[in-house]
Design a protein around this motif. Structure first.
Motif, mmCIF file in Angstrom:
data_model
loop_
_atom_site.group_PDB
_atom_site.id
_atom_site.type_symbol
_atom_site.label_atom_id
_atom_site.label_comp_id
_atom_site.label_asym_id
_atom_site.label_seq_id
_atom_site.Cartn_x
_atom_site.Cartn_y
_atom_site.Cartn_z
ATOM 1 N N ILE A 1 49.901 -83.620 -25.965
ATOM 2 C CA ILE A 1 49.670 -82.277 -25.999
ATOM 3 C C ILE A 1 49.331 -81.230 -24.567
ATOM 4 O O ILE A 1 48.009 -82.559 -24.100
ATOM 5 N N THR A 2 50.013 -80.911 -24.006
ATOM 6 C CA THR A 2 49.674 -80.493 -22.826
ATOM 7 C C THR A 2 49.837 -78.369 -23.087
ATOM 8 O O THR A 2 50.564 -78.501 -23.552
ATOM 9 N N TYR A 3 48.759 -77.210 -22.232
ATOM 10 C CA TYR A 3 48.591 -76.792 -22.563
ATOM 11 C C TYR A 3 47.793 -75.721 -22.413
ATOM 12 O O TYR A 3 46.796 -76.506 -20.993
ATOM 13 N N MET A 4 47.877 -74.746 -22.184
ATOM 14 C CA MET A 4 46.708 -73.615 -20.574
ATOM 15 C C MET A 4 45.650 -72.970 -21.828
ATOM 16 O O MET A 4 45.673 -72.849 -23.527
ATOM 17 N N SER A 5 44.912 -73.140 -21.349
ATOM 18 C CA SER A 5 43.240 -72.342 -22.444
ATOM 19 C C SER A 5 42.735 -71.903 -20.921
ATOM 20 O O SER A 5 42.878 -71.971 -19.865
ATOM 21 N N TYR A 6 41.759 -70.294 -21.694
ATOM 22 C CA TYR A 6 41.006 -70.092 -20.474
ATOM 23 C C TYR A 6 39.777 -70.609 -21.027
ATOM 24 O O TYR A 6 38.664 -69.442 -21.114
ATOM 25 N N GLU A 7 39.586 -71.362 -21.366
ATOM 26 C CA GLU A 7 37.957 -72.275 -21.297
ATOM 27 C C GLU A 7 37.528 -71.643 -20.077
ATOM 28 O O GLU A 7 38.093 -72.465 -19.140
ATOM 29 N N GLY A 8 36.119 -71.320 -20.084
ATOM 30 C CA GLY A 8 35.534 -71.128 -19.117
ATOM 31 C C GLY A 8 36.052 -69.992 -18.602
ATOM 32 O O GLY A 8 35.307 -69.230 -17.178
ATOM 33 N N GLY A 9 36.766 -68.929 -18.971
ATOM 34 C CA GLY A 9 37.105 -67.788 -18.620
ATOM 35 C C GLY A 9 38.260 -67.856 -17.615
ATOM 36 O O GLY A 9 38.852 -66.875 -17.393
ATOM 37 N N THR B 1 46.107 -72.298 -13.373
ATOM 38 C CA THR B 1 47.281 -73.137 -13.226
ATOM 39 C C THR B 1 48.084 -72.911 -14.931
ATOM 40 O O THR B 1 46.648 -72.555 -15.714
ATOM 41 N N PHE B 2 49.338 -73.028 -15.053
ATOM 42 C CA PHE B 2 49.889 -72.561 -16.558
ATOM 43 C C PHE B 2 51.180 -73.269 -16.398
ATOM 44 O O PHE B 2 52.004 -74.017 -15.455
ATOM 45 N N ALA B 3 51.643 -72.934 -18.231
ATOM 46 C CA ALA B 3 53.496 -73.663 -17.831
ATOM 47 C C ALA B 3 53.406 -74.481 -17.699
ATOM 48 O O ALA B 3 54.656 -75.169 -17.456
ATOM 49 N N PRO B 4 52.251 -75.594 -18.402
ATOM 50 C CA PRO B 4 52.905 -77.672 -18.148
ATOM 51 C C PRO B 4 54.233 -77.346 -18.633
ATOM 52 O O PRO B 4 53.937 -77.314 -20.116
ATOM 53 N N ARG B 5 54.286 -78.916 -18.990
ATOM 54 C CA ARG B 5 55.257 -79.649 -19.293
ATOM 55 C C ARG B 5 55.749 -80.814 -18.954
ATOM 56 O O ARG B 5 55.370 -81.357 -17.439
ATOM 57 N N PHE B 6 55.599 -81.994 -19.537
ATOM 58 C CA PHE B 6 55.412 -83.546 -19.573
ATOM 59 C C PHE B 6 56.842 -83.471 -18.465
ATOM 60 O O PHE B 6 57.999 -83.317 -19.214
ATOM 61 N N SER B 7 56.565 -83.757 -17.741
ATOM 62 C CA SER B 7 57.834 -85.126 -16.819
ATOM 63 C C SER B 7 57.952 -85.691 -18.097
ATOM 64 O O SER B 7 57.822 -86.235 -19.232
ATOM 65 N N ARG B 8 59.707 -86.757 -18.317
ATOM 66 C CA ARG B 8 60.555 -87.013 -19.074
ATOM 67 C C ARG B 8 59.671 -88.432 -19.284
ATOM 68 O O ARG B 8 60.400 -88.696 -20.245
ATOM 69 N N ASP B 9 59.241 -89.237 -18.322
ATOM 70 C CA ASP B 9 58.543 -90.259 -18.757
ATOM 71 C C ASP B 9 57.535 -90.380 -18.505
ATOM 72 O O ASP B 9 56.832 -91.292 -19.689
ATOM 73 N N GLY B 10 56.693 -88.950 -18.834
ATOM 74 C CA GLY B 10 55.504 -88.777 -19.601
ATOM 75 C C GLY B 10 54.353 -89.200 -19.047
ATOM 76 O O GLY B 10 53.519 -88.975 -18.457
ATOM 77 N N GLN B 11 54.765 -89.551 -17.211
ATOM 78 C CA GLN B 11 53.381 -90.028 -16.497
ATOM 79 C C GLN B 11 53.377 -88.925 -15.141
ATOM 80 O O GLN B 11 52.000 -88.621 -15.127
ATOM 81 N N SER B 12 53.565 -88.159 -15.516
ATOM 82 C CA SER B 12 53.455 -86.162 -14.912
ATOM 83 C C SER B 12 53.305 -85.386 -15.762
ATOM 84 O O SER B 12 54.288 -84.995 -16.737
ATOM 85 N N VAL B 13 52.814 -84.368 -15.230
ATOM 86 C CA VAL B 13 53.241 -83.023 -16.009
ATOM 87 C C VAL B 13 53.416 -81.925 -14.525
ATOM 88 O O VAL B 13 52.642 -82.037 -13.702
ATOM 89 N N LEU B 14 54.009 -80.996 -14.973
ATOM 90 C CA LEU B 14 55.017 -80.235 -14.138
ATOM 91 C C LEU B 14 53.865 -79.250 -14.215
ATOM 92 O O LEU B 14 53.120 -78.746 -15.360
ATOM 93 N N LEU B 15 53.408 -77.796 -13.614
ATOM 94 C CA LEU B 15 52.420 -77.292 -13.769
ATOM 95 C C LEU B 15 53.204 -75.791 -12.874
ATOM 96 O O LEU B 15 53.587 -76.291 -11.404
ATOM 97 N N SER B 16 52.289 -74.974 -12.789
ATOM 98 C CA SER B 16 52.865 -73.469 -12.218
ATOM 99 C C SER B 16 51.235 -73.112 -12.083
ATOM 100 O O SER B 16 50.321 -73.136 -12.209
ATOM 101 N N GLN B 17 51.323 -73.234 -10.560
ATOM 102 C CA GLN B 17 50.154 -72.631 -9.102
ATOM 103 C C GLN B 17 49.978 -71.549 -8.926
ATOM 104 O O GLN B 17 51.267 -71.049 -8.455
ATOM 105 N N ALA B 18 49.510 -70.496 -9.068
ATOM 106 C CA ALA B 18 48.830 -69.288 -8.905
ATOM 107 C C ALA B 18 47.673 -69.332 -7.688
ATOM 108 O O ALA B 18 46.425 -69.235 -8.158
ATOM 109 N N GLN B 19 47.977 -68.730 -6.407
ATOM 110 C CA GLN B 19 46.774 -69.147 -5.556
ATOM 111 C C GLN B 19 47.464 -67.928 -3.929
ATOM 112 O O GLN B 19 47.965 -67.591 -3.780
ATOM 113 N N ARG B 20 46.305 -67.379 -4.007
ATOM 114 C CA ARG B 20 46.391 -66.438 -2.856
ATOM 115 C C ARG B 20 47.525 -65.356 -2.635
ATOM 116 O O ARG B 20 48.556 -65.149 -1.806
ATOM 117 N N GLY B 21 47.546 -65.302 -4.875
ATOM 118 C CA GLY B 21 48.759 -63.549 -4.146
ATOM 119 C C GLY B 21 50.382 -64.734 -5.077
ATOM 120 O O GLY B 21 51.226 -64.109 -4.935
#
Length: 451
Positions: free
Chosen positions: A223-231, A255-275
């Motif tokens: 399972i891929t997910y987003m956690s606030y571990e460490g704040g 980083t947030f909103a993850p989802r596996f690629s269809r072959d399970g070899q990669s994870v798509l995600l969103s990254q917020a940086q500098r706004g």
């Protein structure tokens, strides 16, 4: 000449629907507009051994699985006329026609000398007067350890569902979600997992850190997910078998909103940086990431097409949150609104669109829509045509597909301040049902079929 006329008359009657062709078999038409559930009967299985209670539990789960689809009308056992069923003998079709049953399941439960249990069943077409073969065989026989009896039941229901509808199965699956407890100001959110019918609920994380948006891998083992571990909100991986958690990458921003690629070899995600927020794809073997979108707008909630060639995502680059599709190789594509671009908008209706998820069948995208103070779960074609809203509530959000693309699960808050609950709805918009959980629940995701 008379022989010829008899053939012509028979063909005409079949065309008019006045008689059924001799070769027609029982078939549940799931997409008919004027739909009526198909009556089927599943008597208790014949038992060999002492554990009649387990045999009854298996039949109860099979009945409940099929009833949950809204496609079948499970006959009341008290109405059954024939009580002397034998899996190796033809049933008395006339007895079942009297109570208007169209399909009949006859089964046996056997405790074996090695401690395992074996369950066999056959499916009969009452009005066709014949045995319905399953994968070319007259029936199925499944063997397992007693503690695994629920999976046997789901597999039997899957076989019956597929044989009668022609669609892929989805009962032998699991659902991961966010289990919520405590007051609104101190909400505890844990990863939880359960069978597709709500049985066997387990908590995977302690609740020490808030977690959100869990998604299954194609193997259903991670399972891929987003956690606030460490704040700090970041994307993690969780191995269901070992219970091991792992931070995914060391991105400089959240980083947030993850989802596996269809072959399970990669994870798509969103990254917020500098706004700015863009979509990335990380290779799980090399841990190298590639930036898919490069736009000053907020791009998030990516979901890959079944063939792995495209990604649908949510972006406010047009002024309000809408759905866009791009090629995973970032090449230009022809847009539904005209012209070509690297990312094409596919929603043009009123309101705000979010949380898109590509159907396992590849033809539709499920989404959340917000308009006029209401939330909706809907679907739309990948070409931006045929938008249909399936649900409406104060808050309906976070859809995900059953592995056969027939059912959508999501969470609902019925009114302001109400507790979130899991719900499901058929692709046709029929059969909206609550999925029972032990606690308040949100952010559901459906696993692939278990192996």
């Amino acid at each position: 000449m008379m022989h010829y006329f008899r053939h012509v008359l028979a063909a005409a009657l079949i065309a008019l629907g006045l008689v059924a062709p001799a070769s027609a078999q029982l078939r549940v038409r799931v997409d008919e507009g004027n739909f009526q559930p198909t009556p089927i009967a599943i008597p208790d299985f014949q038992v060999t051994g002492a554990n009649s209670e387990m045999a009854k539990q298996i039949v109860d789960v099979v009945r409940a699985d099929l009833a949950s689809t809204g496609l079948f009308d499970l006959q009341n056992p008290a109405s059954f006329i024939q009580r002397d069923l034998n899996i190796n003998a033809e049933p008395r079709f006339a007895d079942w026609k009297i109570i208007k049953t169209e399909g009949l399941v006859v089964g046996t439960f056997e405790e074996q000398a090695d401690g395992k249990v074996a369950v066999s069943f056959r499916l009969w077409d009452i009005y066709g007067g014949e045995l319905m073969r399953i994968n070319g065989e007259p029936g199925r026989r499944l063997t397992t350890t007693p503690e695994n009896w629920r999976r046997i039941a789901h597999k039997i229901a899957d076989s019956i569902y597929t044989r009668l509808t022609g669609e892929d199965p989805y009962f032998d699956t699991r659902i991961v979600y966010i289990a919520e407890t405590g007051p609104k100001t101190e909400r505890v959110k844990r990863l939880a997992i359960m069978d597709s019918d709500g049985a066997g609920q387990q908590y995977l994380t302690s609740g020490r850190s808030t977690v959100l948006t869990p998604r299954f891998s194609p193997s259903a083992q991670e399972i891929t997910y987003m956690s606030y571990e460490g704040g700090k909100p970041r994307v993690y991986l969780f191995n269901i078998e070992t219970g091991r958690q792992e931070l995914l990458g060391n991105f400089p921003g959240m980083t947030f909103a993850p989802r596996f690629s269809r072959d399970g070899q990669s994870v798509l995600l969103s990254q917020a940086q500098r706004g700015n927020t863009d979509i990335y794809i990380m290779n799980l073997r090399t841990r190298e990431s590639d930036r898919l979108t490069d736009h000053p707008a907020i791009d998030t909630s990516p979901s890959m097409s079944p063939d792995g060639k495209s990604v649908v995502f949510n972006s406010d680059r047009g002024g309000t949150p809408q759905l866009y599709i791009m090629n995973t190789d970032k090449s230009k594509r022809t847009c539904p609104g005209g012209g070509s671009d690297t990312a094409c908008r596919i929603t043009f209706g009123k309101g705000r669109y979010s949380t898109p998820v590509w159907s396992p069948r590849g033809d539709l995208i499920a989404f959340t829509k917000q308009e006029g103070g209401k939330f909706y779960i809907g679907v739309i074609g990948t070409d931006g045509k045929g938008e249909r809203l399936l649900t409406e509530a104060y808050l309906d959000e976070g859809p995900d597909w059953s592995p056969n693309g027939r059912v959508i699960i999501y969470f609902r808050e019925a009114r302001p301040g109400a507790s979130p609950q899991l719900w499901s709805v058929d692709l046709s918009g029929r059969n909206e049902r609550r999925v029972t959980t032990q606690t308040d629940a949100s952010d559901p995701a459906w696993s692939p079929l278990l192996q």
